[in-house]
Design an enzyme around this catalytic site. Structure first.
Site, mmCIF file in Angstrom:
data_model
loop_
_atom_site.group_PDB
_atom_site.id
_atom_site.type_symbol
_atom_site.label_atom_id
_atom_site.label_comp_id
_atom_site.label_asym_id
_atom_site.label_seq_id
_atom_site.Cartn_x
_atom_site.Cartn_y
_atom_site.Cartn_z
ATOM 1 N N ALA A 131 11.343 -13.476 14.824
ATOM 2 C CA ALA A 131 10.575 -14.681 15.135
ATOM 3 C C ALA A 131 9.485 -14.475 16.177
ATOM 4 C CB ALA A 131 11.522 -15.797 15.590
ATOM 5 N N ARG B 95 7.231 0.827 7.865
ATOM 6 C CA ARG B 95 7.127 2.231 7.444
ATOM 7 C C ARG B 95 6.121 2.939 8.352
ATOM 8 N NH1 ARG B 95 6.344 4.151 1.160
ATOM 9 N NH2 ARG B 95 6.681 6.383 1.460
ATOM 10 N N ARG C 268 10.004 6.661 1.524
ATOM 11 C CA ARG C 268 10.432 5.304 1.169
ATOM 12 C C ARG C 268 11.956 5.192 1.213
ATOM 13 N NH1 ARG C 268 7.843 0.959 -0.911
ATOM 14 N NH2 ARG C 268 9.024 -0.527 -2.167
ATOM 15 N N GLY D 84 10.723 -9.514 4.886
ATOM 16 C CA GLY D 84 10.578 -8.171 5.435
ATOM 17 C C GLY D 84 10.635 -7.111 4.356
ATOM 18 N N ASN D 85 9.689 -6.195 4.386
ATOM 19 C CA ASN D 85 9.574 -5.174 3.342
ATOM 20 C C ASN D 85 10.497 -3.979 3.572
ATOM 21 O OD1 ASN D 85 7.647 -6.359 1.624
ATOM 22 N ND2 ASN D 85 6.052 -5.926 3.125
ATOM 23 N N ASP E 91 1.722 -12.208 -3.264
ATOM 24 C CA ASP E 91 1.036 -11.530 -4.373
ATOM 25 C C ASP E 91 0.509 -12.550 -5.380
ATOM 26 O OD1 ASP E 91 1.988 -8.811 -3.471
ATOM 27 O OD2 ASP E 91 3.899 -9.790 -3.860
ATOM 28 N N HIS F 275 7.527 -6.125 -5.059
ATOM 29 C CA HIS F 275 6.437 -6.311 -4.101
ATOM 30 C C HIS F 275 6.008 -4.922 -3.631
ATOM 31 C CE1 HIS F 275 3.947 -7.899 -0.959
ATOM 32 N NE2 HIS F 275 4.650 -7.264 -0.023
#
Length: 325
Positions: free
Chosen positions: A12, A92, A98, A130-131, A159, A187
């Site tokens: 946050a 990353r 990955r 979050g990716n 997207d 994504h």
């Protein structure tokens, strides 16, 4: 006034969480008649910054904001929450594979899924931002066995919005005139923005644009938009990601228009031949707080090839984190 609902936001104090908290507090996500209690979650080193976010929110004197809870304790942060936006994740870094990113974030989203399972409302709606969002959502969902998989989603609305904008610019059309666009899959750079069923001002999108532009320019423009923004501003998308999160949750809660749908990462149950136990983006219609996949869409060979490519990537991601599921 309605009873207040509880909304958890992880990460946050970060840029996306910061941008989202103010819009949620102003009523843009759940309506101007819905009081909210914000439960803001951060890691210990960021709690001082989170205190600053809390002060700013209070200084806005939002009529709908009844209470703010700030914590690094997941059991406190997810206690009785009705909605959870899981934003905080490890980015990353240069040279990171990955698979390493997936494993590192699995250590974040597994415990969050367990805490949601143990402490959140039984009707909680969870959006993972979050990716890598799709697989992070799969990890969180897999660690919440007492909840329905349908309560966990991953964000593809950014997207979707990017694709809407590119089409609007190309056709000199208001975004509001574009319907039935879909972003399939992950994504990531393999996502498939699909205009084959899309309508622009009542006309078929494929009749209004050159298909060579669609395949050679439009697809990569949407797929690589995040990198383009990083190159331009020196930081990743924040305000647009927060806005997309608001759009995603609002559509889930209040529904999509009867003649339209949206793109949401959801747990696959086999629609369009997609493997089960993947968090995959489909075209979905929302109504009364639920969603369902739009079924029966015709797929040409190009679409099938693109969808299989993004499915393959998600299968590889799942295999990399199988020990966390």
């Amino acid at each position: 006034m309605k009873p207040a609902v509880r909304i958890a936001i992880t990460g946050a104090a970060g840029n996306i969480g910061y941008a989202a908290a103010f819009r949620i507090s102003s009523g843009e996500m759940l309506g101007k008649d819905q009081p909210v209690i914000l439960q803001l979650i951060e890691i210990e080193p960021a709690l001082e910054a989170l205190k600053g976010v809390e002060m700013e929110l209070l200084d806005c004197a939002f009529p709908l904001l009844e209470e703010i809870i700030t914590t690094a304790d997941l059991s406190v942060g997810f206690k009785d929450v009705d909605y959870a936006l899981l934003i905080g994740s490890k980015p990353r870094t240069k040279g990171m594979e990955r698979s390493d990113l997936l494993n590192d974030n699995g250590k974040i989203f597994g415990p969050q899924g367990r805490a949601i399972n143990d402490h959140a409302s039984r009707d909680v709606k969870v959006l993972v931002i979050g990716n890598p969002a799709n697989t992070n959502a799969l990890i969180a969902m897999s660690n919440a066995p007492d909840l329905s998989s349908a309560q966990f989603t991953s964000m593809m609305r950014l997207d979707h919005n990017r694709a809407l904008n590119q089409l609007a610019l190309k056709t000199d059309t208001p975004v509001s005139d574009i319907t039935r666009l879909t972003v399939w899959g992950n994504h990531s750079l393999t996502q498939y923005p699909d205009i084959n069923h899309c309508s622009i001002g009542g006309e078929s999108a494929t009749s209004l644009v050159d298909m060579s532009w669609y395949r050679e320019s439009f697809l990569s423009k949407v797929q690589k938009r995040g990198a383009e923004i990083i190159n331009a501003r020196g930081a990743s998308s924040a305000a647009s990601a927060a806005s997309a999160a608001i759009d995603h949750m609002r559509a889930w809660v209040f529904g999509t228009p009867d003649d339209d749908w949206t793109s949401m990462g959801i747990a696959s149950t086999g629609d369009y031949g997609i493997s089960e136990e993947l968090m995959f983006s489909f075209p979905v219609r929302c109504k009364n707080g639920d969603y369902e996949v739009v079924r029966g869409l015709d797929m040409n060979d190009f679409s099938q090839e693109m969808i299989q490519k993004t499915e393959k990537e998600l299968l590889e991601e799942r295999e990399a984190v199988i020990h966390l599921l």
